[in-house]
Each structure stands twice: as C-alpha cells, then as structure tokens.
Scaffold this motif. Sequence first.
Motif, PDB file in Angstrom:
ATOM      1  N   ASP A 263     -39.286   5.529 -13.231  1.00 43.58           N
ATOM      2  CA  ASP A 263     -39.446   4.209 -12.621  1.00 43.58           C
ATOM      3  C   ASP A 263     -38.701   3.141 -13.416  1.00 43.58           C
ATOM      4  O   ASP A 263     -37.899   2.371 -12.875  1.00 43.58           O
ATOM      5  CB  ASP A 263     -40.935   3.858 -12.539  1.00 43.58           C
ATOM      6  N   ASN A 271     -33.994   2.054  -5.410  1.00 44.74           N
ATOM      7  CA  ASN A 271     -35.062   1.554  -4.552  1.00 44.74           C
ATOM      8  C   ASN A 271     -34.388   0.968  -3.317  1.00 44.74           C
ATOM      9  O   ASN A 271     -33.167   0.735  -3.323  1.00 44.74           O
ATOM     10  CB  ASN A 271     -35.929   0.524  -5.281  1.00 44.74           C
ATOM     11  N   SER A 284     -39.432   4.730  -7.464  1.00 46.64           N
ATOM     12  CA  SER A 284     -40.548   3.904  -7.900  1.00 46.64           C
ATOM     13  C   SER A 284     -41.786   4.755  -8.157  1.00 46.64           C
ATOM     14  O   SER A 284     -42.060   5.717  -7.432  1.00 46.64           O
ATOM     15  CB  SER A 284     -40.859   2.844  -6.841  1.00 46.64           C
TER      16      SER A 284
END
Length: 334
Positions: A263, A271, A284
Amino acid sequence: MANLKNYDKKIILAVLLCFIFGSAALNSCKKDSTTSEDIPTVDFSTRLSAYNIYQGTLSDLVPRMEYHPVSLATTLYTDYAEKQRLISLPAGTQMIRSGDGLPSFPDGTIMVKTFYYYTDLRDLTRGKRILETRLLIKRLDRWNLATYVWNDAQSEAFLQEGGSVTNVSWITVGGSAMAVNYRIPSAAECNTCHNSNGTVIPIGPKLSNLSVTLSNNGQNENQLAFFQSQGILNRFAVDQVAPLPGAFDSRFTLVERARAYIDVNCAHCHNPNGIAGLTNLHMSFNLPLDRTGISERKTRILERVTAGEMPLLGKTVVHQEGLQLIRDYIATLP
C-alpha cells in the motif's frame, strides 16, 4: 552520470505508461500548460532557513513548537534513508477527519520531510549527513512541492528544481559498509508520485497510517489522540480509525504486513486515480485481494521488484527486507 540518465529513463517510462494505458492516465500525468493548474500558488524561498522550521543550529533538526513530529506505521522506502517528518498548521486550525484516508488539511499547512543517513548506526553520536528536505505547502486549496538540497557544510539547504545524484555511505547496525548513489528527485518526479487525478496530494499521512502508539513523557498514547490534545486534529473516537499495520511489526500477520508495505510503496501510483490507474493493478490495503490483480500478476510483480524495476521512482537499490516480505507473501497466494 549514468544514474542520472537511468532516472531520466524512468520518468520517460512513467509517461509512456500513461500513453499505453489510455488518455485518462495521460491526463493524470500531464496537464495542459495553459491551465491555471500549472501556476504555482507558493513562491518558494531559495533557502530552507527562511521558513524558520528549526531552532538553534539548523543541522540539529530540532523543530520549533509549531512544527509537530509525525510518525507512520509503515513508511515509504527510500534507499534506507532515515526520515524526519513534521507538520505545521496555521494557528487556530485543525486537520479534519474524512474517513481513514488523508484528512482535510487547512490552507497554510506545511509538511516537512528531511532525509539523512547516520554515519554509523551502531553509534549515533558519530553524526549524520543530511541530504535533502522536501516541503509540501497548501495554499489556495492546492499543494505545492519543493526540494531543498543541503550543502556539504550542513549549514543550509537550497531550492533545487532539477534532479541530482550524490554518493552516500554508512555503516549498518550489523557492521556492514553500505553505499548508494542517492537520487534527489526533480520537481517532475515529485509530481509523478504525488499525482491523483492530475492533482498533487500528500502520500503518507493517512489517518490509518498515523494511528500508531507513541511514548510521551513515559506514557503510551495514540498519535491521533495526541494530535487532538494539541488542538491540531478534530475530535472523534480514535479507535474508529482502522490502523494500518506496521510492515515489519511481528504482531501482525504476514498478509497484513505485506499488504501494508505494498500500500505505502506502490498504491500511490497503483490506484484508480494514480498514474498507473489504468493498469488494473490496484494495491490499496483495504481493497479485497480479488479486486487488486495481485494474484493474477504475482510472478511479474516479483520479477520486477527483484530486478529493481518497481517502484519506478524513489529508490536506486532494492529494499531487500521489503523484497523478502513480498516474496514470502506471494508464496502464499493461489
């Protein structure tokens, strides 16, 4: 010079990625030069000392009271550099919670991140070498980026727009000698990683990543609760925030630690709103595995991380501990 050219190639690759995966991604990488979005809302000083961030000797990095130290559960890897993070808000203002992601920051917020290396991690009294300080300043509802490079005397840092490379060496905790050709990013590189739908945003200080326990005056306290006590974060029950696991904290499972590492180190590009948004590889932490694309591309991910091809920017040597974490995690996937 070879390292500089290699990084230039990486910037070109980032732009090519936008072309390959469609016009929407291209628009997130490059805005029309005629728009008002390209006009900076901050006129940065040429010297870091002009901001009065530190008291006393500049290189001691002792922040003034209005600059609050910030700790993160999981940090972005940058060639094993140490980092000092600070945030300052205008008097009487607060960060406002908006879910567990980035809070709403008031105009006038200043974020400071300083990168340095201790000479010998076995004996910190031997000093450190400070390489760069990056500023993020929010004005007129827009974030503005600047990089300041420290001089050899460690007495001042000067504004730099183009990238540069400097050699740095240190001794590890285990006594090994390490050296890297550390890359100080250009403005274009900073904008590439901090890009969300064509807008510059901070990367690290999501509330989930700020929800860590710190020791203050001998008492353990959640950092979010401490910020509330200082009046710089609005009131809410801090246990409402789901903490991001520490990537190298053994109290968490392998899956939690690896997904947290991915992440922080990958999801700012991977993303839907990042420069790699149209690759359909979204990383994520809170995204269910079957919606990330990680399992389907696990072999390629491991190949690229092992070869040092990913992350695309922000490092020149492979993070061996992070690589092992990803390798162990991928071994668990179907």
